[in-house]
Design a protein around this motif. Structure first.
Motif, short mmCIF file in Angstrom:
data_model
loop_
_atom_site.label_atom_id
_atom_site.label_comp_id
_atom_site.label_asym_id
_atom_site.label_seq_id
_atom_site.Cartn_x
_atom_site.Cartn_y
_atom_site.Cartn_z
N ILE A 248 6.25 1.92 -4.66
CA ILE A 248 5.27 1.84 -5.71
C ILE A 248 4.49 0.89 -5.46
O ILE A 248 4.78 -0.31 -4.91
N HIS A 249 3.05 1.08 -5.45
CA HIS A 249 2.00 0.29 -4.75
C HIS A 249 1.72 -0.54 -6.18
O HIS A 249 0.84 -0.01 -7.13
N GLU A 250 2.08 -1.87 -6.14
CA GLU A 250 1.81 -2.74 -7.18
C GLU A 250 0.64 -3.65 -6.78
O GLU A 250 0.43 -4.89 -6.24
N ASP B 265 -1.91 -5.20 -8.16
CA ASP B 265 -2.06 -6.68 -8.68
C ASP B 265 -1.21 -7.62 -7.92
O ASP B 265 -1.62 -8.77 -7.87
N LYS B 266 -0.12 -7.31 -7.46
CA LYS B 266 0.79 -8.23 -6.77
C LYS B 266 0.44 -8.09 -5.34
O LYS B 266 1.27 -8.95 -4.66
N LYS B 267 -0.37 -7.14 -4.79
CA LYS B 267 -0.55 -6.99 -3.43
C LYS B 267 0.77 -6.89 -2.83
O LYS B 267 1.06 -7.49 -1.64
N ARG B 268 1.61 -5.87 -3.13
CA ARG B 268 2.82 -5.35 -2.57
C ARG B 268 3.26 -4.06 -2.81
O ARG B 268 2.54 -3.38 -3.85
N PHE B 269 4.05 -3.40 -1.93
CA PHE B 269 4.65 -2.01 -2.13
C PHE B 269 6.14 -2.33 -2.68
O PHE B 269 6.64 -3.19 -1.78
N ALA B 270 6.71 -1.72 -3.61
CA ALA B 270 8.02 -2.13 -4.30
C ALA B 270 8.90 -1.03 -4.11
O ALA B 270 8.21 0.08 -4.60
#
Length: 98
Positions: free
Chosen positions: A7-9, A11-16
């Motif tokens: 999942i591309h988050e 707002d957090k600049k990350r993929f989780a």
């Protein structure tokens, strides 16, 4: 084994990756310059290691870079290793450092 989708988050600049509500791991990035991001950290929680999750996260950031016409600076040891192991697979997204 279940296939977990990154999942591309933004707002957090990350993929989780998540297993239900529990985070499995993530790959964080930083915007370095227009059109350039750095892959900073790849973290997979110990109970989920060795199941290909880091690779799924790498695939997600590379797909994002291709869609958005971005280059990636491989800061993270895992990303750097994978970029170096198969340079042709990543040549279109790898940023060359000056």
């Amino acid at each position: 084994m279940a296939q977990f989708q990154p999942i591309h988050e933004k707002d957090k600049k990350r993929f989780a990756l998540y297993d239900g509500e529990s985070e499995i791991g993530y790959l964080s990035y930083t915007e370095q310059a227009p059109g350039v991001i750095s892959a900073d950290h790849t973290i997979v929680h110990p109970e989920y290691e060795g199941q290909g999750h880091a690779g799924r996260l790498l695939d997600a950031i590379v797909a994002y870079a291709r869609e958005e016409n971005l280059k990636i600076i491989p800061i993270c040891a895992y990303v750097k290793k994978r970029f170096n192991e198969d340079p042709e697979a990543f040549q279109d997204v790898r940023a060359e450092l000056a």
